[in-house]
Design an enzyme around this catalytic site. Structure first.
Site, short mmCIF file in Angstrom:
data_model
loop_
_atom_site.label_atom_id
_atom_site.label_comp_id
_atom_site.label_asym_id
_atom_site.label_seq_id
_atom_site.Cartn_x
_atom_site.Cartn_y
_atom_site.Cartn_z
N CYS A 69 6.90 32.52 -31.68
CA CYS A 69 7.71 30.98 -31.97
C CYS A 69 7.01 30.11 -32.47
O CYS A 69 5.76 29.68 -31.59
CB CYS A 69 8.37 30.71 -30.56
SG CYS A 69 8.98 29.23 -30.68
N HIS A 147 13.74 37.02 -40.90
CA HIS A 147 14.56 35.81 -41.15
C HIS A 147 15.12 36.10 -42.31
O HIS A 147 14.88 37.11 -43.11
CB HIS A 147 13.54 34.68 -41.40
CG HIS A 147 12.72 34.15 -40.36
ND1 HIS A 147 13.18 33.16 -39.62
CD2 HIS A 147 11.69 34.62 -39.84
CE1 HIS A 147 12.26 32.85 -38.45
NE2 HIS A 147 11.24 33.86 -38.63
N GLU A 196 19.11 30.63 -34.45
CA GLU A 196 18.07 31.75 -34.06
C GLU A 196 18.58 32.75 -33.02
O GLU A 196 19.38 32.45 -32.40
CB GLU A 196 17.15 30.89 -33.02
CG GLU A 196 15.94 30.03 -33.79
CD GLU A 196 14.99 29.48 -33.00
OE1 GLU A 196 14.16 30.21 -32.55
OE2 GLU A 196 14.73 28.27 -32.92
N CYS A 205 13.02 25.31 -35.76
CA CYS A 205 12.47 26.77 -35.80
C CYS A 205 11.10 26.56 -36.74
O CYS A 205 11.15 26.54 -37.74
CB CYS A 205 13.46 27.78 -36.22
SG CYS A 205 12.85 29.40 -36.10
N THR A 207 8.82 29.29 -37.11
CA THR A 207 8.63 30.49 -38.14
C THR A 207 9.94 30.48 -39.11
O THR A 207 9.64 30.87 -40.09
CB THR A 207 8.96 31.73 -37.09
OG1 THR A 207 10.17 31.85 -36.41
CG2 THR A 207 7.83 31.98 -36.19
N GLY A 208 11.19 29.79 -38.71
CA GLY A 208 12.17 29.72 -39.62
C GLY A 208 11.62 28.79 -40.93
O GLY A 208 12.07 28.89 -41.90
#
Length: 264
Positions: A69, A147, A196, A205, A207-208
């Site tokens: 995260c 993702h 998520e 987010c 990592t997004g």
């Protein structure tokens, strides 16, 4: 059980320094509830590590465990520095997706933001997914977690609450997936909204955001080695993706309150 509620751009978790309890799934579901619990996108447990300075384990609001995260790890850096577990402004954190390095920005004795070396993004070729009988094109990206990045010309028109769970639980993703919808503003700025896995719609987010910029670089929309501002519902992140798809993320980390739970 004592906890600290923290957030990175509104992506909020309950942070605990200590071992993960056996009933973590039940505990996380109860405490994450925004009406009957403390309210959060999940829980993050911090502990010493044999491989790094610290170790973090992340649990989504539904009790499932996540590998990484981005917003959460920045708050881990703030947690351990502000509470005196370290005096270093560069630390390493062990995660299920590898060891990450954080550079902490300190003002008046408190961490205000952190820059995280996120490792290399793996960007795959475009794929189609069938949703409600139609095909949507997306780019699969791994940043230690999976993702699916979709490009759109009208991000505000996306019914995220409807399409998000359909994508997350599509048979194409047996382990679930995070879904990002991206609208390009310029070569150095994009707008992104996210669903998520395990938590649903969140305000941000990390990592997004990394996955979205990596997809933009792969498509030639954004330039490598150039900071890109990702505008999220909860604020902005700076993401830099290099030629080899190594990713660096910079963003804020904030403490909301300290709490103690009677649920255990």
């Amino acid at each position: 059980m004592k906890f600290t509620k923290m957030h990175g751009l509104g992506n909020d978790y309950l942070y605990v320094f200590g071992a993960v309890p056996e009933n973590i799934r039940e505990l996380c579901i109860k405490l994450s509830d925004r009406h009957f619990g403390a309210g959060s996108d999940g829980m993050i447990f911090i502990s010493p590590s044999e491989k790094a300075d610290f170790k973090m384990r992340i649990f989504n609001a539904d009790g499932s465990e996540a590998k990484m995260c981005g917003n959460g790890i920045r708050c881990v850096g703030k947690y351990v520095y502000d509470k005196g577990y370290t005096r270093k402004t560069e630390i390493t954190v062990e995660t299920l997706s590898g060891i990450k390095t954080l550079a902490l920005t300190v003002s008046d004795g408190k961490v205000t933001e952190a820059t995280v070396e996120m490792g290399k993004a793996i960007v795959s070729d475009k794929m189609n997914i069938e949703i409600d009988g139609g095909l949507l094109l997306f780019i699969p990206v791994s940043v230690g977690n999976p993702h699916a990045v979709f490009f759109t010309d009208n991000i505000n028109g996306i019914q995220l609450e409807k399409i998000g769970p359909e994508i997350e639980h599509n048979p194409l993703f047996p382990d679930g997936v995070n879904a990002e919808f991206v609208e390009v503003i310029s070569q150095e700025k994009i707008r992104m909204r996210v669903w998520e896995r395990g938590s649903g719609i969140t305000l941000a987010c990390g990592t997004g955001s990394c996955a979205s910029v990596a997809a933009c670089v792969k498509e030639g929309i954004c330039k490598p080695d150039t900071p890109v501002t990702v505008v999220l519902d909860g604020g902005e992140l700076k993401i830099t993706v290099s030629d080899d798809f190594s990713v660096k993320m910079t963003g804020s980390a904030e403490t909301v309150y300290e709490g103690e739970s009677v649920i255990c």
